[in-house]
Design a protein around this motif. Structure first.
Motif, short mmCIF file in Angstrom:
data_model
loop_
_atom_site.label_atom_id
_atom_site.label_comp_id
_atom_site.label_asym_id
_atom_site.label_seq_id
_atom_site.Cartn_x
_atom_site.Cartn_y
_atom_site.Cartn_z
N GLY A 1 0.76 -1.23 0.00
CA GLY A 1 0.00 0.00 0.00
C GLY A 1 0.79 1.29 0.00
N LYS A 2 2.11 1.21 0.05
CA LYS A 2 2.91 2.43 0.03
C LYS A 2 2.96 3.02 -1.38
N CYS A 3 3.31 4.29 -1.46
CA CYS A 3 3.46 4.97 -2.75
C CYS A 3 4.92 5.37 -2.93
N PRO B 1 -4.62 9.41 -7.09
CA PRO B 1 -5.88 9.95 -6.60
C PRO B 1 -6.61 10.84 -7.60
N TYR C 1 -9.72 5.27 -8.37
CA TYR C 1 -8.60 6.01 -7.77
C TYR C 1 -8.13 5.32 -6.49
N ASP C 2 -6.89 5.59 -6.14
CA ASP C 2 -6.39 5.13 -4.85
C ASP C 2 -5.36 6.13 -4.33
N ALA C 3 -4.70 5.79 -3.23
CA ALA C 3 -3.80 6.73 -2.59
C ALA C 3 -2.62 7.13 -3.46
N CYS C 4 -2.21 6.26 -4.37
CA CYS C 4 -1.06 6.56 -5.23
C CYS C 4 -1.44 7.22 -6.54
N ALA D 1 -1.47 1.62 -5.30
CA ALA D 1 -1.18 1.31 -3.90
C ALA D 1 -1.27 -0.18 -3.60
N ASN E 1 6.55 7.85 -0.56
CA ASN E 1 6.69 7.58 0.87
C ASN E 1 7.39 6.24 1.13
#
Length: 313
Positions: free
Chosen positions: A254-256, A290, A285-288, A273, A259
Motif C-alpha cells: 500500500g505504500k506509494c 488519486p 482512484y487510490d492513494a497513489c 497502492a 513515501n
C-alpha cells in the motif's frame, strides 16, 4: 520452519501464508527468499527496458507437466479433454501477448494507446529433449494429494517437489530451451488453498541461488476447470512474472513512491497502492493515483476478475 516464520513476519494479519482471495504466490515467494538475496534489496527493480524487433515474433516452445493423483486427473477428464484445455490455454496466452484479445474493446480510451503487443508466439514443444516426438505435455499420476509450497528439497522453494521425479513429480526439460509449466494441486501445509499460480523467473535462479531446473511456472490444475474467475488467464499473469514483470502495485503493502514504496518499474503504468479484486468501474482512484485516469486495474498484472483483465502495456 524458517520459511514459515518469514511468511508470517512478512504477511502480518494473515492466519496463514495464502489469502482467502484467489491469488498468485509472487509476494509469498519474495518474502520467503528475502534472506537469500545476492543482488540487491527486494525493493530495488533490477529490470531494464528492452526494445524488440517489431518485425519478429519470438517463438517459445512450451511443455506442460501434469502431476496429479488419480482423483484429480479424473476432474480434468480424458486425454482428449486435457488436450483441449492445453489448446485453449495456448490460444488465450497468444491472444493476450499479441494484443489480439477481443475484449480489448473494453480498455478505457485513455489507456488504449498503451495496449502492447509483445510479439511472442507460444507453441507446444513437439520435440522432446532426447529428440523424440512429443505432444507438448506429459502426465504423471502421483500418489500425493498435492505439493506444498515448503518442501523437502534442500535450498528450494515453491512446490519444488513437483519438479523432480524422485519426489513424485516430473523433471524439467532444459529451461534454456523450453518453457516448463507444471500443473499441480498446490497445498499450504497439506491443506487446499486459493493459490492460482507461482513463477520462478530466470533472474531468481542466480539472485536467490535456486536450482536452474526449477525455473518456470506452476499452475493450479483447477484454473483449467474454471476455479473462480481466472480460467486460462492465470497463465497470462504468471508469464508476465516469468518475463520479469512485478505486480502492477509494486508489492509494497500500500505504500506509494513518494513515501518509500515501490513502483512496478514500468513507465507507462500508473502508480498504484494495492491489488484490485472484482471488476471495478473506471476510473478507479487510490492513494497513489488519486486524480486523472486513476489506476490501470485492467492490466494483466493486477488481480481483477477475468472480465476486467484486458491488457499489457
Amino acid at each position: 520452519m524458517l520459511m514459515r516464520l518469514l511468511c508470517i513476519v512478512c504477511l502480518l494479519g494473515c492466519s496463514h501464508c495464502f489469502g482467502q482471495q484467489p491469488t498468485c504466490a509472487y509476494s509469498l515467494l519474495q518474502a520467503s527468499l528475502k534472506g537469500r538475496d545476492t543482488v540487491a534489496a527486494l525493493n530495488v527493480n533490477t529490470g531494464s527496458k528492452v526494445t524488440a524487433d517489431e518485425s519478429t515474433a519470438y517463438r517459445i516452445p512450451v511443455v506442460f507437466h501434469i502431476v496429479l493423483n488419480s482423483t484429480q486427473m479424473s476432474v480434468l477428464g480424458t486425454t482428449e479433454n486435457i488436450r483441449s484445455y492445453i489448446a485453449a490455454q495456448l490460444e488465450v496466452i497468444n491472444r493476450d501477448f499479441n494484443a489480439q484479445n477481443s475484449d480489448s474493446a473494453g480498455i478505457p480510451a485513455v489507456f488504449k494507446p498503451l495496449h502492447g503487443n509483445a510479439k511472442v508466439q507460444f507453441e507446444l514443444a513437439h520435440i522432446a529433449p532426447d529428440g523424440s516426438a512429443s505432444a507438448g505435455y506429459n502426465t504423471y499420476v502421483t500418489t500425493k494429494q498435492g505439493f506444498d509450497f515448503e518442501n523437502d528439497i534442500t535450498n528450494s522453494v515453491g512446490f519444488s517437489d513437483s519438479k523432480y521425479s524422485n519426489t513424485g513429480g516430473i523433471d524439467a526439460w532444459d529451461p534454456t530451451t523450453y518453457l516448463n509449466v507444471w500443473v499441480i494441486n498446490p497445498l499450504d501445509n497439506g491443506k487446499t488453498n486459493t493459490l492460482l499460480g507461482l513463477t520462478i523467473p530466470p533472474s531468481f535462479v542466480a539472485r536467490y541461488n535456486i536450482p536452474y531446473v526449477e525455473q518456470g511456472i506452476t499452475l493450479n490444475y483447477l484454473t483449467w476447470k474454471g476455479m473462480g474467475a481466472p480460467r486460462y488467464r492465470t497463465l497470462t499473469h504468471e508469464l508476465g512474472h516469468y518475463f520479469e514483470l512485478r505486480h502492477i502495485w509494486g508489492d509494497d503493502d500500500g505504500k506509494c513512491a513518494n513515501n518509500g514504496g515501490n513502483d512496478d518499474g514500468i513507465e507507462d503504468t500508473p502508480l498504484q497502492a494495492k491489488e484490485t479484486y472484482g471488476c471495478p468501474r473506471f476510473p478507479k482512484y487510490d492513494a497513489c493515483s488519486p486524480v486523472g485516469s486513476g489506476i490501470m486495474f485492467m492490466n494483466y498484472m493486477d488481480y481483477t476478475d477475468v472480465a476486467c483483465q484486458l491488457m499489457f502495456t
